[in-house]
Design a protein around this motif. Structure first.
Motif, PDB file in Angstrom:
ATOM      1  N   GLU A 442      40.529  43.135  35.384  1.00  0.00           N
ATOM      2  CA  GLU A 442      39.136  42.897  35.003  1.00  0.00           C
ATOM      3  C   GLU A 442      38.392  44.188  34.698  1.00  0.00           C
ATOM      4  O   GLU A 442      37.573  44.240  33.792  1.00  0.00           O
ATOM      5  CB  GLU A 442      38.419  42.123  36.113  1.00  0.00           C
ATOM      6  CG  GLU A 442      38.920  40.691  36.276  1.00  0.00           C
ATOM      7  CD  GLU A 442      38.111  39.921  37.297  1.00  0.00           C
ATOM      8  OE1 GLU A 442      37.013  40.400  37.663  1.00  0.00           O
ATOM      9  OE2 GLU A 442      38.566  38.856  37.726  1.00  0.00           O
ATOM     10  N   THR A 443      38.645  45.245  35.477  1.00  0.00           N
ATOM     11  CA  THR A 443      37.959  46.518  35.271  1.00  0.00           C
ATOM     12  C   THR A 443      38.943  47.667  35.412  1.00  0.00           C
ATOM     13  O   THR A 443      40.023  47.516  36.006  1.00  0.00           O
ATOM     14  CB  THR A 443      36.830  46.722  36.292  1.00  0.00           C
ATOM     15  OG1 THR A 443      37.410  46.840  37.606  1.00  0.00           O
ATOM     16  CG2 THR A 443      35.839  45.554  36.270  1.00  0.00           C
ATOM     17  N   ARG A 444      38.550  48.812  34.899  1.00  0.00           N
ATOM     18  CA  ARG A 444      39.406  49.995  35.019  1.00  0.00           C
ATOM     19  C   ARG A 444      39.599  50.368  36.483  1.00  0.00           C
ATOM     20  O   ARG A 444      40.713  50.728  36.900  1.00  0.00           O
ATOM     21  CB  ARG A 444      38.787  51.163  34.247  1.00  0.00           C
ATOM     22  CG  ARG A 444      39.637  52.422  34.325  1.00  0.00           C
ATOM     23  CD  ARG A 444      39.004  53.630  33.673  1.00  0.00           C
ATOM     24  NE  ARG A 444      39.904  54.776  33.817  1.00  0.00           N
ATOM     25  CZ  ARG A 444      40.596  55.326  32.830  1.00  0.00           C
ATOM     26  NH1 ARG A 444      40.494  54.848  31.615  1.00  0.00           N
ATOM     27  NH2 ARG A 444      41.395  56.354  33.058  1.00  0.00           N
ATOM     28  N   THR A 445      38.533  50.269  37.273  1.00  0.00           N
ATOM     29  CA  THR A 445      38.620  50.630  38.686  1.00  0.00           C
ATOM     30  C   THR A 445      39.640  49.757  39.412  1.00  0.00           C
ATOM     31  O   THR A 445      40.470  50.262  40.190  1.00  0.00           O
ATOM     32  CB  THR A 445      37.240  50.491  39.354  1.00  0.00           C
ATOM     33  OG1 THR A 445      36.316  51.352  38.692  1.00  0.00           O
ATOM     34  CG2 THR A 445      37.306  50.853  40.822  1.00  0.00           C
ATOM     35  N   ASN A 449      43.225  51.177  41.033  1.00  0.00           N
ATOM     36  CA  ASN A 449      43.463  51.076  42.474  1.00  0.00           C
ATOM     37  C   ASN A 449      44.516  50.032  42.837  1.00  0.00           C
ATOM     38  O   ASN A 449      44.749  49.775  44.014  1.00  0.00           O
ATOM     39  CB  ASN A 449      42.149  50.719  43.184  1.00  0.00           C
ATOM     40  CG  ASN A 449      41.139  51.858  43.101  1.00  0.00           C
ATOM     41  OD1 ASN A 449      41.522  53.027  43.064  1.00  0.00           O
ATOM     42  ND2 ASN A 449      39.858  51.522  43.072  1.00  0.00           N
ATOM     43  N   SER A 450      45.140  49.445  41.825  1.00  0.00           N
ATOM     44  CA  SER A 450      46.154  48.434  42.084  1.00  0.00           C
ATOM     45  C   SER A 450      47.391  49.058  42.726  1.00  0.00           C
ATOM     46  O   SER A 450      47.816  50.156  42.345  1.00  0.00           O
ATOM     47  CB  SER A 450      46.559  47.764  40.772  1.00  0.00           C
ATOM     48  OG  SER A 450      47.712  46.965  40.948  1.00  0.00           O
ATOM     49  N   PRO A 469      39.816  40.279  28.039  1.00  0.00           N
ATOM     50  CA  PRO A 469      40.516  39.013  28.296  1.00  0.00           C
ATOM     51  C   PRO A 469      41.611  38.729  27.263  1.00  0.00           C
ATOM     52  O   PRO A 469      42.659  38.187  27.611  1.00  0.00           O
ATOM     53  CB  PRO A 469      39.384  37.974  28.201  1.00  0.00           C
ATOM     54  CG  PRO A 469      38.144  38.727  28.571  1.00  0.00           C
ATOM     55  CD  PRO A 469      38.342  40.107  28.028  1.00  0.00           C
ATOM     56  N   ILE A 470      41.379  39.130  25.994  1.00  0.00           N
ATOM     57  CA  ILE A 470      42.377  38.898  24.941  1.00  0.00           C
ATOM     58  C   ILE A 470      43.668  39.673  25.198  1.00  0.00           C
ATOM     59  O   ILE A 470      44.745  39.298  24.738  1.00  0.00           O
ATOM     60  CB  ILE A 470      41.789  39.273  23.562  1.00  0.00           C
ATOM     61  CG1 ILE A 470      42.697  38.831  22.423  1.00  0.00           C
ATOM     62  CG2 ILE A 470      41.536  40.764  23.462  1.00  0.00           C
ATOM     63  CD1 ILE A 470      42.706  37.384  22.162  1.00  0.00           C
ATOM     64  N   ASP A 471      43.576  40.753  26.007  1.00  0.00           N
ATOM     65  CA  ASP A 471      44.765  41.564  26.302  1.00  0.00           C
ATOM     66  C   ASP A 471      45.811  40.764  27.068  1.00  0.00           C
ATOM     67  O   ASP A 471      47.011  41.018  26.945  1.00  0.00           O
ATOM     68  CB  ASP A 471      44.374  42.804  27.104  1.00  0.00           C
ATOM     69  CG  ASP A 471      43.540  43.785  26.298  1.00  0.00           C
ATOM     70  OD1 ASP A 471      43.707  43.812  25.061  1.00  0.00           O
ATOM     71  OD2 ASP A 471      42.723  44.514  26.890  1.00  0.00           O
ATOM     72  N   GLU A 472      45.338  39.810  27.873  1.00  0.00           N
ATOM     73  CA  GLU A 472      46.276  38.993  28.645  1.00  0.00           C
ATOM     74  C   GLU A 472      47.199  38.203  27.720  1.00  0.00           C
ATOM     75  O   GLU A 472      48.326  37.865  28.092  1.00  0.00           O
ATOM     76  CB  GLU A 472      45.505  38.012  29.536  1.00  0.00           C
ATOM     77  CG  GLU A 472      44.653  38.660  30.608  1.00  0.00           C
ATOM     78  CD  GLU A 472      45.473  39.134  31.800  1.00  0.00           C
ATOM     79  OE1 GLU A 472      46.694  38.854  31.828  1.00  0.00           O
ATOM     80  OE2 GLU A 472      44.902  39.776  32.689  1.00  0.00           O
ATOM     81  N   VAL A 473      46.721  37.929  26.504  1.00  0.00           N
ATOM     82  CA  VAL A 473      47.464  37.052  25.598  1.00  0.00           C
ATOM     83  C   VAL A 473      48.324  37.847  24.627  1.00  0.00           C
ATOM     84  O   VAL A 473      49.523  37.583  24.478  1.00  0.00           O
ATOM     85  CB  VAL A 473      46.499  36.139  24.813  1.00  0.00           C
ATOM     86  CG1 VAL A 473      47.273  35.129  23.981  1.00  0.00           C
ATOM     87  CG2 VAL A 473      45.539  35.424  25.756  1.00  0.00           C
TER      88      VAL A 473
END
Length: 639
Positions: A442-445, A449-450, A469-473
């Motif tokens: 959702e965000t760069r942060t 931190n993942s 959101p389009i990146d998920e696809v």
């Protein structure tokens, strides 16, 4: 006026055809004026062309080529007059009588079979009878004309019911006048007041503003004595910038035209001016805006390209010319070889229009690519505004996938401020690395931190951070860029040592690890079977105890959530829990399980490890209340 009047009857089929034209084919009655002005413009073009080979044609009042609109409110007539090529008596029968010539049962049958008015309208247009749209607004139409280079004129007249008359007419100027004896205004029937100066101006501005010849009309002025003497005004701008060579158009003119068609008061980021000649001729003037419109990503957003035919406006928002992912592009396309009445449905299947569409797409994508290499800062601003829409093209336009991938720009772990292209990423890859790594979120942060990032950061691998959101696809639809596979670091197995020649874990070490956890992993898999399908040791963790990953081809949780929000049924996808074999919590769990495998507290610990991993990636807990209770109990015991 001559005395020999000929009355000619229409064929039976033609009378039916004419009735369709008048009463049901044209959904917008305003276009009668567009048709008549277009015919007048063609007559002026023909005179200009003929004058090149026939001396004297533009003498005697035809040197100032123009179109006149004349209103007589007392007689309720509107006249469209030109001083163009004009017609002979035979021309009247051949040209104005086209409907009689083309009135066949076959054409009538096609119109009756058409599924909508727009398609029927296009069929009429193909047979060149747009002139007859005048009968939608007029009880009687009178045509008076004299061809350039002849001494005598002719008059044609009809009420549109079943016959027309032709007779000789004396003392006519060269050119043609079409006089409409107008029906009363009727708002319920779509009949406006076509004697109104404001209505005429509105129609000319919308449909005929860029006709190359001046369209003049006597308009009301204000005299000092209270009278309203007529003033001759030119209603159209005639500024069809697309028809002029680019070298002759100033930047200010381009900006002014862009503002006119887009209602955007910022100058465009890029101007594309092109001309195509050959079997299908057209000009195009396109603009890439500097700022995205507020409705760019709403369902109501439409393509912004207008279609003209020989400078006559045909339609807004022409979907056939520009794909949905380039809907932000504004401009005009002026085709030379289309019917004025071509419908949207026919455009979608017209092979020549499809060819124009392909060339326009390549031009726009090429312009952004040139901007990328010549003015990276300006390109970055354009991508920030329209990148999300451009990435939709990776789902819609397989023919231009490579060109679109060259434009893709994203943040990455390489630079906290600047974005990077895929090409730049590939140029910076480590020796031996053949995979482009990315992580969506959702965000760069959240992405930075993942837990999935830990090993990649520790070993210095660059990871693309994709937060649209389009990146998920699209990342699932595009297998590779320039021969390099795209891989999510939250999916599948990752072995960074093997991928770039790092220090590889020995077979003995790997076997020892597997033996140490041989009992714990199956137990955890069974304990958490409602939520996961497997527990395994991880090679991507350095500081976190656990993380959750998907199989290589699994749908991501974010994408699964998007599909559910759109009402699409989705199966429950179980994922994989990976453990950090050297983390103190995991080693302590292994020891405790070895010592007392039936201890109920171990099940709670397993749930806490799973819930913590789920929260770390931004997921939703299956039972937040239970997780909170378990965590609170554990914290209480440690205080």
């Amino acid at each position: 006026m001559g005395s020999n009047v000929e009355t000619l009857e229409f064929q039976a089929e033609t009378r039916q055809l004419l009735r369709l034209v008048i009463h049901s084919i044209y959904s917008n009655k305003d276009i009668f004026l567009r048709e008549l002005i277009s015919n007048a413009s063609d007559a002026l073009d023909k005179l200009r062309l003929a004058s090149l080979t026939e001396a004297g044609l533009t003498d005697n009042g035809t040197a100032d080529l123009h179109i006149s609109l004349e209103v007589d409110k007392d007689a309720r007539t509107l006249t469209v007059r030109d001083n163009g090529i004009g017609m002979t008596r035979d021309d009247l029968v051949e040209l104005i009588g086209t409907i009689a010539k083309s009135g066949t049962a076959g054409l009538l049958e096609k119109i009756k079979e058409s599924k909508d008015a727009a398609t029927a309208e296009s069929l009429i247009g193909q047979f060149g009878v747009g002139f007859y749209s005048a009968f939608m607004v007029a009880d009687t139409v009178t045509v008076r004309t004299r061809r350039a280079g002849t001494d005598s004129g002719s008059q044609w007249e009809s009420d549109g019911e079943g016959a027309y008359t032709i007779q000789a007419a004396d003392d006519l100027p060269v050119g043609t006048s079409v006089t409409l004896h107008l029906k009363p205004a009727d708002s319920e029937d779509g009949l406006a007041d076509y004697l109104s100066e404001s209505k005429i101006r509105q129609i000319v501005k919308r449909y005929s503003d860029f006709i190359r010849w001046p369209i003049r009309m006597a308009t009301a002025g204000t005299g000092t004595d209270g009278d309203t003497p007529s003033e001759l005004a030119t209603l159209n701008s005639m500024k069809a910038l697309w028809a002029r060579p680019r070298s002759e158009v100033t930047e200010d003119e381009y900006n002014e035209f862009y503002q006119q068609i887009s209602h955007d008061w910022l100058p465009p980021a890029e101007t594309i001016h092109m001309r195509a000649e050959g079997t299908f001729e057209y000009e195009a003037l396109l603009f890439i805006p500097s700022q995205a419109p507020f409705d760019l990503h709403s369902r109501e957003s439409k393509p912004g390209v207008q279609l003209y035919v020989k400078r006559v406006f045909i339609m807004d928002d022409c979907e056939a010319l520009m794909p949905n992912y380039l809907r932000f592009v504004k401009g005009v396309v002026d085709a030379h070889d289309l019917s004025l009445n071509v419908s949207r449905e026919l455009l979608q299947h017209d092979r020549q229009i499809q060819g124009v569409r392909r060339r326009l797409i390549k031009k726009v994508l090429g312009a952004v690519k040139d901007m990328q290499s010549k003015d990276a800062e300006r390109c970055a601003k354009v991508w920030a505004q329209f990148g999300r829409a451009l990435k939709e093209g990776l789902l819609e336009d397989t023919d231009n996938t490579e060109a679109l991938l060259e434009l893709v720009s994203a943040t990455s772990t390489h630079d906290p401020e600047k974005t990077t292209t895929l090409r730049e990423y590939v140029e910076r890859m480590k020796d031996g690395q053949d995979t482009i790594y990315y992580l969506t979120g959702e965000t760069r942060t959240m992405v930075e931190n993942s837990p999935h990032m830990e090993a990649f950061a520790a070993k210095g691998y660059e990871v693309l951070i994709l937060t649209d959101p389009i990146d998920e696809v699209w990342v699932d639809r595009v297998p590779a860029f320039d021969g390099h596979r795209l891989q999510s670091i939250a999916k599948g197995q990752v072995d960074l040592d093997e991928s770039a020649g790092g220090e590889k874990e020995t077979d003995a070490d790997k076997a020892q690890r597997e033996q140490d956890y041989a009992a714990l992993l199956p137990w955890l898999t069974a304990t958490l079977s409602d939520h996961i399908k497997e527990v395994r040791l991880s090679s991507r963790l350095t500081t976190s105890a656990a993380c959750i990953v998907g199989d290589t081809h699994d749908v991501t949780p974010a994408l699964e959530k998007m599909y559910r929000a759109m009402g699409q049924p989705m199966p429950n996808v179980k994922r994989i829990l990976e453990l950090n074999s050297v983390h103190p919590l995991i080693t302590a769990l292994r020891t405790a399980h070895h010592a007392e495998p039936d201890d109920p507290a171990l099940t709670e610990t397993a749930e806490l490890i799973y819930g913590s991993a789920l929260l770390a990636e931004g997921g939703d807990l299956p039972d937040p209340a239970r997780f909170t209770r378990l965590l609170t109990d554990r914290l209480t015991r440690t205080v």
